[in-house]
Design a protein around this motif. Structure first.
Motif, mmCIF file in Angstrom:
data_model
loop_
_atom_site.group_PDB
_atom_site.id
_atom_site.type_symbol
_atom_site.label_atom_id
_atom_site.label_comp_id
_atom_site.label_asym_id
_atom_site.label_seq_id
_atom_site.Cartn_x
_atom_site.Cartn_y
_atom_site.Cartn_z
ATOM 1 N N LEU A 190 0.830 -1.202 0.000
ATOM 2 C CA LEU A 190 0.000 0.000 0.000
ATOM 3 C C LEU A 190 0.871 1.261 0.000
ATOM 4 N N ILE A 191 1.934 1.254 0.778
ATOM 5 C CA ILE A 191 2.869 2.389 0.783
ATOM 6 C C ILE A 191 3.490 2.549 -0.607
ATOM 7 N N GLY A 192 3.845 1.435 -1.239
ATOM 8 C CA GLY A 192 4.399 1.484 -2.587
ATOM 9 C C GLY A 192 3.418 2.080 -3.577
ATOM 10 N N ILE A 193 2.156 1.711 -3.463
ATOM 11 C CA ILE A 193 1.122 2.261 -4.343
ATOM 12 C C ILE A 193 0.994 3.775 -4.147
ATOM 13 N N VAL A 194 0.995 4.213 -2.903
ATOM 14 C CA VAL A 194 0.927 5.651 -2.616
ATOM 15 C C VAL A 194 2.151 6.355 -3.201
ATOM 16 N N LEU A 195 3.323 5.744 -3.083
ATOM 17 C CA LEU A 195 4.536 6.358 -3.633
ATOM 18 C C LEU A 195 4.488 6.436 -5.158
ATOM 19 N N ILE A 196 3.899 5.438 -5.799
ATOM 20 C CA ILE A 196 3.728 5.490 -7.255
ATOM 21 C C ILE A 196 2.881 6.695 -7.634
ATOM 22 N N VAL A 197 1.781 6.873 -6.941
ATOM 23 C CA VAL A 197 0.883 7.997 -7.236
ATOM 24 C C VAL A 197 1.585 9.320 -6.967
ATOM 25 N N LEU A 198 2.288 9.425 -5.852
ATOM 26 C CA LEU A 198 3.014 10.660 -5.540
ATOM 27 C C LEU A 198 4.105 10.922 -6.565
ATOM 28 N N GLY A 199 4.834 9.880 -6.950
ATOM 29 C CA GLY A 199 5.882 10.028 -7.955
ATOM 30 C C GLY A 199 5.325 10.533 -9.269
ATOM 31 N N LEU A 200 4.206 10.004 -9.671
ATOM 32 C CA LEU A 200 3.558 10.442 -10.910
ATOM 33 C C LEU A 200 3.148 11.907 -10.809
ATOM 34 N N MET A 201 2.636 12.293 -9.650
ATOM 35 C CA MET A 201 2.247 13.690 -9.456
ATOM 36 C C MET A 201 3.461 14.610 -9.552
ATOM 37 N N PHE A 202 4.589 14.205 -8.945
ATOM 38 C CA PHE A 202 5.795 15.035 -8.995
ATOM 39 C C PHE A 202 6.346 15.131 -10.414
#
Length: 147
Positions: A124-136
């Motif tokens: 779940l943390i990895g999924i959140v990081l994917i979304v944040l990375g895409l946003m950045f």
């Protein structure tokens, strides 16, 4: 360690591929690029299969496995690739490639739904990081230019 290096090599190859795909789409349609790519790939795979004798394994594939192979090829290899090429032709490769690289997020979701694989806290943390990375990566597209 060896498999991680192989995966990193694949990532570097997949990282340069969108550049060549974008260049190929400058003077050709997504359908034309896909057609040439599939003919070339099928020819290469066919030659390797003949040279290595792996073609004999084709008769060992059962109907259910054949169905899954065809479904994956249809969705990922034809529908998904065509949509990807259309997006790539219309927008920046540095924008489209990272968005498509979020597929592990969807894989985790689909694996949970269809294969009943657990979504652990780390996943779940990895999924959140994917979304944040895409946003950045695409921040200017989301919020407008930073001043």
């Amino acid at each position: 360690m060896k498999t991680a290096l192989l995966a990193l090599l694949v990532a570097s190859i997949w990282g340069i591929t969108p550049i060549f795909e974008k260049l190929s789409l400058i003077n050709a349609s997504p359908f034309t690029v896909m057609t040439i790519r599939f003919i070339f790939t099928a020819t290469c795979v066919g030659i390797v299969s003949l040279l290595t004798g792996k073609y004999r394994e084709l008769t060992n594939v059962d109907v259910k496995t054949f169905f899954w192979i065809i479904l994956a090829g249809l969705l990922g290899g034809i529908v998904g690739l065509f949509i990807y090429f259309v997006a790539l032709k219309e927008d920046l490769v540095s924008k489209i490639a990272p968005i498509t690289a979020t597929f592990p997020l969807f894989t985790a979701l689909y694996a949970y739904i269809f294969l009943h694989e657990p979504i652990t806290l780390l996943r779940l943390i990895g999924i959140v990081l994917i979304v944040l990375g895409l946003m950045f990566i695409n921040w200017n597209s989301i919020s407008g230019p930073v001043e």
